[in-house]
Scaffold this motif. Structure first.
Motif, PDB file in Angstrom:
ATOM      1  N   GLN A   1      -7.478  -0.623  -3.004  1.00  0.00           N
ATOM      2  CA  GLN A   1      -8.005  -1.974  -2.819  1.00  0.00           C
ATOM      3  C   GLN A   1      -6.845  -3.016  -2.382  1.00  0.00           C
ATOM      4  O   GLN A   1      -7.033  -4.251  -2.094  1.00  0.00           O
ATOM      5  CB  GLN A   1      -8.041  -2.240  -4.487  1.00  0.00           C
ATOM      6  CG  GLN A   1      -9.143  -1.827  -5.122  1.00  0.00           C
ATOM      7  CD  GLN A   1     -10.534  -1.985  -4.687  1.00  0.00           C
ATOM      8  OE1 GLN A   1     -10.663  -3.480  -4.579  1.00  0.00           O
ATOM      9  NE2 GLN A   1     -11.538  -1.375  -4.425  1.00  0.00           N
ATOM     10  N   SER A   2      -5.827  -2.497  -1.642  1.00  0.00           N
ATOM     11  CA  SER A   2      -4.493  -3.487  -1.304  1.00  0.00           C
ATOM     12  C   SER A   2      -5.009  -4.725  -0.485  1.00  0.00           C
ATOM     13  O   SER A   2      -4.681  -5.744  -0.384  1.00  0.00           O
ATOM     14  CB  SER A   2      -3.508  -2.719  -1.043  1.00  0.00           C
ATOM     15  OG  SER A   2      -3.951  -1.778   0.206  1.00  0.00           O
TER      16      SER A   2
ATOM     17  N   ALA B   1      -5.279   1.321  -6.507  1.00  0.00           N
ATOM     18  CA  ALA B   1      -4.514   0.160  -6.396  1.00  0.00           C
ATOM     19  C   ALA B   1      -4.201   0.385  -4.733  1.00  0.00           C
ATOM     20  O   ALA B   1      -4.301  -0.715  -4.201  1.00  0.00           O
ATOM     21  CB  ALA B   1      -3.362   0.077  -7.000  1.00  0.00           C
TER      22      ALA B   1
ATOM     23  N   LYS C   1       0.842  -1.224   0.011  1.00  0.00           N
ATOM     24  CA  LYS C   1       0.038  -0.125  -0.048  1.00  0.00           C
ATOM     25  C   LYS C   1       0.906   1.174   0.142  1.00  0.00           C
ATOM     26  O   LYS C   1       0.675   2.129  -0.800  1.00  0.00           O
ATOM     27  CB  LYS C   1      -0.824   0.204   1.227  1.00  0.00           C
ATOM     28  CG  LYS C   1      -1.834   1.110   1.338  1.00  0.00           C
ATOM     29  CD  LYS C   1      -2.949   1.053   2.170  1.00  0.00           C
ATOM     30  CE  LYS C   1      -4.080   2.010   2.137  1.00  0.00           C
ATOM     31  NZ  LYS C   1      -5.085   1.759   3.406  1.00  0.00           N
TER      32      LYS C   1
ATOM     33  N   SER D   1      -5.730  -4.912  -6.923  1.00  0.00           N
ATOM     34  CA  SER D   1      -4.841  -3.920  -6.732  1.00  0.00           C
ATOM     35  C   SER D   1      -3.632  -4.015  -7.527  1.00  0.00           C
ATOM     36  O   SER D   1      -3.460  -3.125  -8.029  1.00  0.00           O
ATOM     37  CB  SER D   1      -4.431  -3.941  -5.221  1.00  0.00           C
ATOM     38  OG  SER D   1      -3.345  -3.003  -4.904  1.00  0.00           O
TER      39      SER D   1
END
Length: 563
Positions: free
Chosen positions: A414-415, A411, A358, A422
């Motif tokens: 969504q990690s 991304a 992230k 992601s």
């Protein structure tokens, strides 16, 4: 089925993968015709294919009418065949490069699936498909992508052969490996066999496994290799006795050991190219290599062979006296396989990425934002006649940065929730960034290509006149004008060709001036500074047209002389 397998299979939705593949293919192939050809590789190999088609001589490669033996002809054959089927044009000249680059992504996915897992194979393809140097190389008409594709095909075949538990399958994959090494040799020379050999020697030494050589089908493989490569080498040598010494000594041994080609660089030359070429995934490389080392075992280790592939190619070209950016392109599919396996390991059974991922995605989003502060630097190197072009290119850079920022930010969001999504989103941002920035280069490359000048003058130049190239080898104008040119004084990279055919060039400027005065229908191309210098000698010339880099002249019309 275990919980982890269920989650992994549900994350790999075939319909979504197919949709992404179709969209990717449309963007990959749909942008081939947007840019015009630029010097030197794009113009050179397009023109060589055009001349091969026009002359119907598929044995002796020629460039600008002169014998050109620097490289074997496989890509020239492919481009000439493409011209024959689809006509002569820019997307046709890039089709072979684009096709080999795209198919290598699919081959990487298949190989990763077989030697690791379905998800690792998919992730390896995602990594390669978004590596900036692979994307750009796949849309540039040079020999490096075709060579890389066949080298990687040989690597994948070797991996599949050594991990197969079926004797017939293993044999067939090894034979495929020899076929692809032969095609790599016909693409760019003996490096097509030398690189796999060096890598395999390094692998054998590093794991101290010599029994593996008994599984390489050395005898039958060598026969296959020679059956594919030797016909052209024999035929071209029979027709051109000078070929063997030039090709094998000058273009192989001297290129690696001497500075004659003026392509030198420090031993660190390829470090920034590696960083830029694998930019989205550069932080995963150390972990991927460490994981491959940890998975190394006495029997065959796919991961460690991939590490050897990366290390040997990078080291070999780093110590070579000849360096060009495209030389290390074959390392990226191997890195993609290693990184794909690493990402698969990080996803685990939860399909989520930890905090470091992230932070990485957020970091690149911030890097994209930071890029807006440097937009003014884009046009600092512009010449006065290029300021507007650089201003236009700034808009393409802005679009590329927006794509990078948007997809990287998504991304990051969504990690934790969907790690696979992601990763795909992060990769999509870098693919779009590379394809937008590369395609937008047309705003800068159009003037370099000379297409506008060629379009203005082509119809007015008779087909049967002599056309001189005065102290200049223009790599794109012969293709766009559809004609070869007589070199004057400076043959550039055509030195070998003019030495073999001295009657087809003019060795000095004085000899050109004398010939020009007698050749009343001749045309010539030169740089503006050369045109001014010749005007100072009162040489009879009439300017036909010009752009910022070239001037095309002819003898003055009779009516103008009379007046």
């Amino acid at each position: 089925m275990q919980l982890g397998q269920i989650r992994q299979s549900s994350a790999l939705d075939p319909s979504k993968i197919l949709l992404l593949l179709i969209i990717y293919a449309l963007l990959w192939f749909g942008t081939l015709n947007y840019r015009h050809l630029i010097p030197s590789d794009e113009g050179r190999y397009a023109e060589m294919a055009r001349e091969m088609l026009v002359t119907s001589d598929w044995v002796t490669p020629r460039y600008n009418g002169y014998k050109y033996f620097e490289k074997p002809p496989l890509q020239v054959w492919a481009n000439a065949a493409t011209f024959q089927v689809f006509g002569i044009g820019e997307w046709q000249a890039r089709l072979w490069t684009a096709l080999t680059g795209f198919l290598t992504i699919l081959a990487t996915a298949y190989t990763g699936t077989r030697i690791y897992s379905a998800r690792a194979g998919w992730l390896a393809a995602v990594v390669l498909a978004s590596s900036p140097m692979w994307v750009i190389s796949g849309h540039f008409n040079s020999l490096d992508m075709g060579l890389s594709a066949f080298l990687v095909a040989a690597l994948c075949s070797l991996l599949l052969a050594q991990t197969s538990h079926n004797k017939a399958s293993s044999r067939n994959w090894m034979w495929s490996c020899w076929v692809f090494m032969a095609l790599a040799t016909l693409s760019k020379g003996l490096i097509g066999a030398a690189i796999p050999a060096m890598v395999f020697i390094a692998y054998s030494i590093s794991v101290w496994d010599w029994k593996i050589w008994t599984r390489l089908r050395l005898f039958s493989g060598t026969i296959i290799y020679l059956l594919i490569t030797s016909p052209w080498f024999v035929m071209v040598a029979q027709r051109n006795p000078e070929f063997l010494e030039f090709f094998f000594i000058h273009e192989h041994f001297q290129r690696f050991t001497q500075d004659a080609h003026s392509r030198t660089g420090p031993i660190s030359y390829f470090v920034p190219l590696l960083l830029i070429g694998a930019l989205p995934w550069i932080l995963q490389i150390p972990g991927a290599i460490t994981q491959a080392w940890q998975e190394r075992r006495r029997e065959f280790s796919s991961g460690w062979l991939l590490v050897c592939w990366f290390a040997i190619i990078f080291a070999f070209f780093s110590v070579s006296h000849s360096k060009l950016p495209g030389y290390i392109i074959p390392i990226f599919p191997a890195l993609a396989l290693l990184i794909g396996n690493r990402l698969d390991h990080l996803l685990g059974s939860t399909n989520s990425m930890a905090l470091p991922w992230k932070l990485q995605t957020l970091g690149f989003a911030l890097l994209g934002i930071f890029g807006f502060f440097f937009l003014d630097a884009i046009g600092k190197q512009a010449r006065p006649d290029e300021i507007e072009a650089y201003a236009q290119y700034t808009y393409w850079v802005i679009a590329a940065l927006i794509a990078l920022i948007s997809f990287s930010a998504f991304a990051a969001l969504q990690s934790k929730r969907n790690g696979l999504q992601s990763i795909v989103s992060f990769a999509s941002g870098f693919f779009l960034c590379a394809i937008i920035a590369g395609t937008g280069h047309e705003t800068l490359g159009r003037a370099v290509s000379g297409i506008d000048l060629a379009n203005r003058v082509k119809a007015s130049i008779p087909g049967n006149v002599n056309f001189y190239s005065v102290r200049l080898l223009d790599h794109t104008m012969p293709f766009y004008l559809g004609r070869t040119m007589i070199m004057v004084e400076d043959p550039d990279e055509l030195q070998f060709g003019v030495n073999q055919q001295p009657d087809l060039w003019v060795p000095t400027l004085d000899a050109f001036i004398a010939r020009w005065k007698e050749d009343q229908t001749a045309y010539a191309i030169m740089v503006p500074e050369q045109y001014v210098a010749l005007q100072g000698t009162n040489l009879p010339m009439q300017e036909v047209d010009r752009d910022s880099r070239r001037v095309i002249v002819k003898h003055p019309d009779t009516v103008n002389v009379t007046q």
